[in-house]
Scaffold this active site. Structure first.
Site, short mmCIF file in Angstrom:
data_model
loop_
_atom_site.label_atom_id
_atom_site.label_comp_id
_atom_site.label_asym_id
_atom_site.label_seq_id
_atom_site.Cartn_x
_atom_site.Cartn_y
_atom_site.Cartn_z
N SER A 1 0.83 -1.21 0.00
CA SER A 1 0.00 0.00 0.00
C SER A 1 0.87 1.26 0.00
O SER A 1 0.52 2.28 -0.60
CB SER A 1 -0.91 0.00 1.23
OG SER A 1 -1.81 -1.08 1.18
N THR B 1 0.94 -10.38 -10.53
CA THR B 1 -0.04 -11.13 -11.32
C THR B 1 0.51 -11.43 -12.71
O THR B 1 1.06 -10.54 -13.37
CB THR B 1 -1.35 -10.35 -11.43
OG1 THR B 1 -1.84 -10.09 -10.11
CG2 THR B 1 -2.40 -11.14 -12.20
N ARG C 1 -35.06 -24.74 -4.16
CA ARG C 1 -34.88 -25.41 -2.86
C ARG C 1 -36.14 -25.25 -2.00
O ARG C 1 -36.60 -24.12 -1.76
CB ARG C 1 -33.67 -24.78 -2.16
CG ARG C 1 -33.47 -25.20 -0.72
CD ARG C 1 -32.84 -26.56 -0.62
NE ARG C 1 -32.39 -26.82 0.76
CZ ARG C 1 -32.52 -27.97 1.36
NH1 ARG C 1 -33.09 -28.99 0.74
NH2 ARG C 1 -32.08 -28.14 2.59
N GLN D 1 -25.02 -18.01 2.31
CA GLN D 1 -26.05 -18.18 3.34
C GLN D 1 -27.34 -18.73 2.72
O GLN D 1 -28.00 -19.60 3.31
CB GLN D 1 -26.32 -16.83 4.01
CG GLN D 1 -27.06 -16.92 5.33
CD GLN D 1 -26.21 -17.55 6.43
OE1 GLN D 1 -25.01 -17.72 6.28
NE2 GLN D 1 -26.84 -17.92 7.53
N GLY E 1 -26.99 -22.22 2.04
CA GLY E 1 -26.90 -23.01 3.27
C GLY E 1 -25.72 -23.96 3.23
O GLY E 1 -24.64 -23.63 2.75
N GLU F 1 -4.98 -3.68 -6.34
CA GLU F 1 -5.17 -2.35 -6.95
C GLU F 1 -5.63 -1.31 -5.92
O GLU F 1 -6.44 -0.44 -6.20
CB GLU F 1 -6.14 -2.44 -8.15
CG GLU F 1 -5.64 -3.43 -9.18
CD GLU F 1 -5.87 -3.02 -10.62
OE1 GLU F 1 -6.10 -1.84 -10.90
OE2 GLU F 1 -5.80 -3.91 -11.48
#
Length: 384
Positions: free
Chosen positions: A131, A157, A269, A337, A340, A364
Site C-alpha cells: 500500500s 499477477t 430449494r 447463506q 446453506g 489495486e
C-alpha cells in the site's frame, strides 16, 4: 462514451456468448488444474480481449472507459481467473506505455500486447512496499546506456506467463518519496530476472502470481517509460485510477452471477413445503444484494463516463473500487447463506466464488487505501 452502439452491442453479445458457452463450462477444470486451457487462451486472443484498451492504430479495439466497463460486466459473470489473464495486459501492464510511453515504445510494444503475443505484468508491490508504494526499495542505477536494476517484486499477477514487466524502481536514492521513482519496460528475457515459484492462494486458481527478482538486471535506457526519470509514481497512479474502475466493473459482473445463482437455488430449494425464495428473510438478502449491485453498476458507469469526458476521477474511481469490492464480498456472503450447507461444499461453485472475490478488496489498492484517497481528495478540494 459509446462510439458506435451497433458495433459495441455485437461485441458484447459475442463476449456474453463466449462467457456462457466456453468459460462457465470450464470453471471447474480451471479450479482443479490451476490452468486455463490453451484453446480458451487462443480464443481470447482471437476475440481481441488482450487488446481491448489498446488503440486501433496499434491493432487493438481502442475501447473507451465506458465500453470497457460494459465488457467487464459481461466478463465478470464467470471465474475471475479468466479476466485476470488478459486484465493486467489491457490494464496496468500496458496503460503505462500507452499513457506516458514514447512513440518508439508504443510502436514496439503495443501491437504485441494487443494481439496477446506478449502478456504484461505490473511490477510495483514489494515485500516491504505494498500500500505504501512510494517507499519501494528496488533500485535502477544509470550506467551508460543501461540501468542496473536490483530488487524483489512480490505478488506480481501473471509473472509466470509475462513477456513484459512494467517495472517501478527508484532511480534517485536521495529522494525517498514518490519523486525518486521511475517506470521501465523490462522484457522477460533480460539477463538477471528470476521468476519465483507461483504462490499458493486462497482463491482465483488459474490466475498466477509470483515473485520477480532482479539481480544486476541490465535494462536499456531506451526502456525508461517516457524517457524521463522521476515520473514512475505518477504513471502508476494514472494507471491504477483506470484500473480501479475496471475492477469495480468486474465486481459488478461477479456479483450479478452469484446473485443469479442464489436466486435460482432459492426458487428450487424447498423447506417447510415451499421454495425458500418465499421466505421473507431470504427475500431480504436477495433484495439487499440486488440494490447494492445496481448501485455499484451505476457508480462504475458514471465514473467511466466522467473519465471519458476528461474529468479528474481520482475520487470517483476510488469510490467505485471501494464500494463495488465491498459489495461483492457482501453478496458472496449472502449467496453462501442462501445456499446453506450446499454453499459451503464445492458442488455448486459458490464457495469458490466466495474465496475468489476476497481478493477484490485487496489488490489495486486496499479498501483502506481507497478510504484514504477519497478523504484526502475531499480535504484538498475543500482547502481550495
Amino acid at each position: 462514451m459509446i462510439r458506435d452502439p451497433d458495433t459495441l452491442t455485437a461485441f458484447l453479445d459475442s463476449v456474453r456468448r463466449f462467457v456462457k458457452e466456453r468459460l462457465v463450462p470450464a470453471e471447474n477444470t480451471v479450479a482443479e488444474t490451476d490452468e486455463i486451457p490453451d484453446d480458451i487462451v487462443a480464443d481470447m486472443k482471437a476475440m481481441g480481449l488482450f487488446g481491448l484498451t489498446v488503440p486501433e492504430s496499434y491493432g487493438g479495439l481502442g475501447l473507451t472507459m465506458e465500453e470497457e466497463a460494459l465488457v467487464m460486466f459481461e466478463m465478470g459473470r464467470t471465474s475471475p481467473a479468466f479476466r485476470s489473464l488478459f486484465g493486467t495486459t489491457v490494464g496496468i501492464g500496458s496503460q503505462g506505455i500507452l499513457i506516458d510511453g514514447t512513440p518508439a515504445q508504443k510502436d514496439k510494444y503495443l501491437p504485441m500486447l494487443a494481439s496477446g503475443e506478449l502478456i504484461a505484468s505490473f511490477a510495483l508491490t514489494e515485500p516491504e512496499a505494498g500500500s505504501d508504494a512510494a517507499s519501494l526499495r528496488t533500485t535502477a542505477r544509470r550506467e551508460g546506456d543501461h540501468y542496473i536494476v536490483n530488487g524483489t517484486k512480490r505478488f506480481i499477477t501473471n509473472a509466470p506467463l509475462a513477456g513484459l514487466f512494467t517495472l517501478m524502481a527508484r532511480t534517485d536514492p536521495s529522494n525517498k518519496g514518490a519523486g525518486g521513482v521511475s517506470a521501465f519496460i523490462v522484457e522477460r528475457g533480460t539477463p538477471g530476472i528470476t521468476i519465483g515459484k507461483p504462490d499458493k492462494k486462497m482463491g482465483q486458481r488459474g490466475a498466477h502470481t509470483a515473485d520477480v527478482i532482479f539481480e544486476n538486471c541490465r535494462v536499456p535506457a531506451a526502456n525508461l517509460i517516457g524517457g524521463k526519470e522521476g515520473m514512475g509514481f505518477k504513471t502508476a497512479m494514472k494507471v491504477l485510477e483506470k484500473g480501479r474502475i475496471h475492477i469495480a466493473a468486474i465486481c459488478v459482473g461477479v456479483a450479478e452471477r452469484m446473485l443469479e445463482d442464489a436466486l435460482a437455488y432459492a426458487m428450487e430449494r424447498k423447506q417447510f413445503g415451499q421454495p425458500i425464495a418465499e421466505f421473507q428473510l431470504v427475500q431480504a438478502m436477495l433484495a439487499d444484494s440486488k440494490m447494492e449491485v445496481y448501485a455499484a453498476r451505476c457508480m462504475a458507469i458514471d465514473a467511466a463516463r466522467r473519465r471519458d469526458n476528461g474529468e479528474n476521477v481520482s475520487t470517483e474511481a476510488s469510490c467505485c473500487k471501494l464500494f463495488a469490492s465491498e459489495m461483492c464480498g457482501r453478496v458472496a456472503d449472502r449467496a453462501v447463506q442462501i445456499f446453506g450447507g450446499s454453499g459451503y461444499v464445492a458442488d455448486h461453485g459458490i464457495e469458490r466464488f466466495y474465496r475468489d472475490v476476497r481478493l477484490f478488496r485487496i489488490y489495486e489498492g486496499t479498501s483502506q487505501i481507497q478510504q484514504l484517497v477519497i478523504a484526502r481528495n475531499m480535504i484538498r478540494e475543500a482547502d481550495h
